[in-house]
Write a protein that holds these residues in place. Structure first.
Motif, PDB file in Angstrom:
ATOM      1  N   ILE A  99       0.862  -1.180   0.000  1.00  0.00           N
ATOM      2  CA  ILE A  99       0.000   0.000   0.000  1.00  0.00           C
ATOM      3  C   ILE A  99       0.897   1.227   0.000  1.00  0.00           C
ATOM      4  N   MET A 100       0.739   2.073  -0.984  1.00  0.00           N
ATOM      5  CA  MET A 100       1.505   3.315  -1.042  1.00  0.00           C
ATOM      6  C   MET A 100       0.619   4.465  -0.585  1.00  0.00           C
ATOM      7  N   THR A 101       1.066   5.173   0.447  1.00  0.00           N
ATOM      8  CA  THR A 101       0.292   6.288   1.000  1.00  0.00           C
ATOM      9  C   THR A 101       1.051   7.590   0.777  1.00  0.00           C
ATOM     10  N   VAL A 102       0.396   8.531   0.110  1.00  0.00           N
ATOM     11  CA  VAL A 102       0.976   9.847  -0.132  1.00  0.00           C
ATOM     12  C   VAL A 102       0.432  10.804   0.928  1.00  0.00           C
ATOM     13  N   HIS A 103       1.329  11.347   1.763  1.00  0.00           N
ATOM     14  CA  HIS A 103       0.940  12.283   2.814  1.00  0.00           C
ATOM     15  C   HIS A 103       1.046  13.707   2.267  1.00  0.00           C
ATOM     16  N   VAL A 104      -0.080  14.405   2.241  1.00  0.00           N
ATOM     17  CA  VAL A 104      -0.135  15.745   1.657  1.00  0.00           C
ATOM     18  C   VAL A 104      -0.638  16.729   2.713  1.00  0.00           C
ATOM     19  N   PRO A 105       0.237  17.503   3.327  1.00  0.00           N
ATOM     20  CA  PRO A 105      -0.208  18.456   4.348  1.00  0.00           C
ATOM     21  C   PRO A 105      -0.908  19.661   3.728  1.00  0.00           C
ATOM     22  N   THR A 106      -1.835  20.249   4.468  1.00  0.00           N
ATOM     23  CA  THR A 106      -2.445  21.497   4.015  1.00  0.00           C
ATOM     24  C   THR A 106      -1.415  22.630   4.102  1.00  0.00           C
ATOM     25  N   PRO A 108      -0.930  27.131   3.785  1.00  0.00           N
ATOM     26  CA  PRO A 108      -1.675  28.402   3.836  1.00  0.00           C
ATOM     27  C   PRO A 108      -1.930  29.019   2.470  1.00  0.00           C
ATOM     28  N   GLU A 109      -1.076  28.687   1.475  1.00  0.00           N
ATOM     29  CA  GLU A 109      -1.188  29.336   0.167  1.00  0.00           C
ATOM     30  C   GLU A 109      -2.285  28.748  -0.710  1.00  0.00           C
ATOM     31  N   ALA A 110      -2.916  27.658  -0.290  1.00  0.00           N
ATOM     32  CA  ALA A 110      -3.914  26.990  -1.128  1.00  0.00           C
ATOM     33  C   ALA A 110      -5.188  26.723  -0.331  1.00  0.00           C
ATOM     34  N   THR A 111      -6.217  26.296  -1.052  1.00  0.00           N
ATOM     35  CA  THR A 111      -7.501  25.997  -0.408  1.00  0.00           C
ATOM     36  C   THR A 111      -7.977  24.573  -0.682  1.00  0.00           C
ATOM     37  N   LYS A 112      -7.300  23.881  -1.603  1.00  0.00           N
ATOM     38  CA  LYS A 112      -7.728  22.518  -1.919  1.00  0.00           C
ATOM     39  C   LYS A 112      -6.555  21.691  -2.427  1.00  0.00           C
ATOM     40  N   VAL A 113      -6.709  20.370  -2.352  1.00  0.00           N
ATOM     41  CA  VAL A 113      -5.733  19.441  -2.902  1.00  0.00           C
ATOM     42  C   VAL A 113      -6.364  18.764  -4.115  1.00  0.00           C
ATOM     43  N   CYS A 114      -5.542  18.486  -5.138  1.00  0.00           N
ATOM     44  CA  CYS A 114      -6.024  17.868  -6.376  1.00  0.00           C
ATOM     45  C   CYS A 114      -5.136  16.676  -6.714  1.00  0.00           C
ATOM     46  N   TRP A 115      -5.682  15.725  -7.438  1.00  0.00           N
ATOM     47  CA  TRP A 115      -4.918  14.529  -7.805  1.00  0.00           C
ATOM     48  C   TRP A 115      -5.386  13.991  -9.159  1.00  0.00           C
ATOM     49  N   GLU A 116      -4.473  13.288  -9.821  1.00  0.00           N
ATOM     50  CA  GLU A 116      -4.741  12.573 -11.069  1.00  0.00           C
ATOM     51  C   GLU A 116      -3.893  11.307 -11.057  1.00  0.00           C
ATOM     52  N   GLU A 203      -6.705  22.633   9.159  1.00  0.00           N
ATOM     53  CA  GLU A 203      -5.313  22.215   9.138  1.00  0.00           C
ATOM     54  C   GLU A 203      -5.211  20.719   9.384  1.00  0.00           C
ATOM     55  N   GLY A 204      -4.354  20.069   8.605  1.00  0.00           N
ATOM     56  CA  GLY A 204      -4.170  18.632   8.756  1.00  0.00           C
ATOM     57  C   GLY A 204      -3.399  18.074   7.578  1.00  0.00           C
ATOM     58  N   THR A 205      -3.449  16.764   7.439  1.00  0.00           N
ATOM     59  CA  THR A 205      -2.701  16.086   6.381  1.00  0.00           C
ATOM     60  C   THR A 205      -3.596  15.086   5.665  1.00  0.00           C
ATOM     61  N   TYR A 206      -3.625  15.181   4.350  1.00  0.00           N
ATOM     62  CA  TYR A 206      -4.350  14.199   3.534  1.00  0.00           C
ATOM     63  C   TYR A 206      -3.507  12.934   3.398  1.00  0.00           C
ATOM     64  N   LEU A 207      -4.175  11.785   3.412  1.00  0.00           N
ATOM     65  CA  LEU A 207      -3.535  10.504   3.141  1.00  0.00           C
ATOM     66  C   LEU A 207      -4.204   9.901   1.911  1.00  0.00           C
ATOM     67  N   LEU A 208      -3.492   9.922   0.783  1.00  0.00           N
ATOM     68  CA  LEU A 208      -3.991   9.311  -0.447  1.00  0.00           C
ATOM     69  C   LEU A 208      -3.399   7.912  -0.553  1.00  0.00           C
ATOM     70  N   LYS A 209      -4.262   6.902  -0.500  1.00  0.00           N
ATOM     71  CA  LYS A 209      -3.803   5.518  -0.466  1.00  0.00           C
ATOM     72  C   LYS A 209      -3.980   4.852  -1.833  1.00  0.00           C
ATOM     73  N   PHE A 210      -2.882   4.317  -2.346  1.00  0.00           N
ATOM     74  CA  PHE A 210      -2.906   3.498  -3.561  1.00  0.00           C
ATOM     75  C   PHE A 210      -2.648   2.061  -3.106  1.00  0.00           C
TER      76      PHE A 210
END
Length: 230
Positions: A99-106, A108-116, A203-210
């Motif tokens: 399982i590959m997990t991408v940790h993406v913290p929030t 201040p310069e942005a308002t959303k996270v995007c992925w492809e 505030e927090g961290t996104y975990l995108l799991k592949f």
């Protein structure tokens, strides 16, 4: 007879230890009116249950509900793969059982996270979680974990993925600060580009799991990119 005596002795020792408990052992718990020496244990245990319940409720109140992500698909699989081949660390191999997990913290310069993302040949599991823990680093990091040896794994199907086919290899989350945005499902990422975005809930961290933990034999070539948007 000896076993019965041993059990009786162990029970007596447990009762003795429980009887030694006092309200001062538990922060925030005070003696209630009417709790005599004979009932102090039951009062203490009841107060502890109420105290624990209140803490659990407070934790839930501190974590607001998360909106679902915005997702879409694209037929431009070849174009995405050609573009990502030229970018560093955008093409990776997710090995069988991993399982590959991408940790993406929030930030201040942005308002959303995007992925492809897209894959070669076969599908892959994908899901998103959000960790409400305070951000200590602004770097996007990748973590690889293996599925548990005692999990009931099955070989992946080569045919179309059925709706509701939840990824069996997904591990149960034990982090109390972790909230689910999108559960891990197997996606037909070899047929189309899977894309999406999610507005920062705070505030927090996104975990995108592949998730390739369900595959006993096949490694997966993954093309992906994660970026921020204002």
């Amino acid at each position: 007879l000896r076993t019965a005596m041993e059990k009786l002795e162990a029970t007596s020792q447990l009762q003795s230890r429980l009887s030694s408990l006092s309200f001062s052992s538990f922060p925030g718990i005070t003696a209630k009116h009417g709790c005599t020496d004979g009932s102090v244990l039951m009062c203490t245990l009841a107060s502890l249950i109420i105290y624990t319940f209140n803490i659990s409720i407070l934790s839930l109140l501190q974590m607001p509900p998360l909106n679902p992500p915005t997702t879409w698909t694209s037929a431009a699989v070849k174009e995405l793969k050609a573009k990502l081949r030229t970018e560093k660390d955008s093409v990776v191999t997710v090995y069988r059982g991993d399982i590959m997990t991408v940790h993406v913290p929030t930030v201040p310069e942005a308002t959303k996270v995007c992925w492809e993302f897209a894959t070669d040949g076969y599908d892959i599991g994908f899901g998103i979680y959000f960790d409400w823990s305070p951000v200590t680093s602004r770097s996007i990091t990748v973590h690889i974990s293996e599925s548990s040896d005692d999990e009931d794994e099955e070989e992946e199907l080569e045919g179309p993925v059925s709706n509701g086919d939840v990824e069996k290899g997904s591990k149960t989350q034990t982090n109390s600060n972790l909230a689910e945005i999108l559960p891990v499902y197997r996606q037909d990422s070899h047929l189309s580009v899977l894309a999406g975005s999610h507005d920062f809930p705070g505030e927090g961290t996104y975990l995108l799991k592949f998730d390739n933990s369900y595959s006993l034999w096949r490694n997966k070539t993954l093309y992906y990119r994660v970026y921020y948007s204002a």
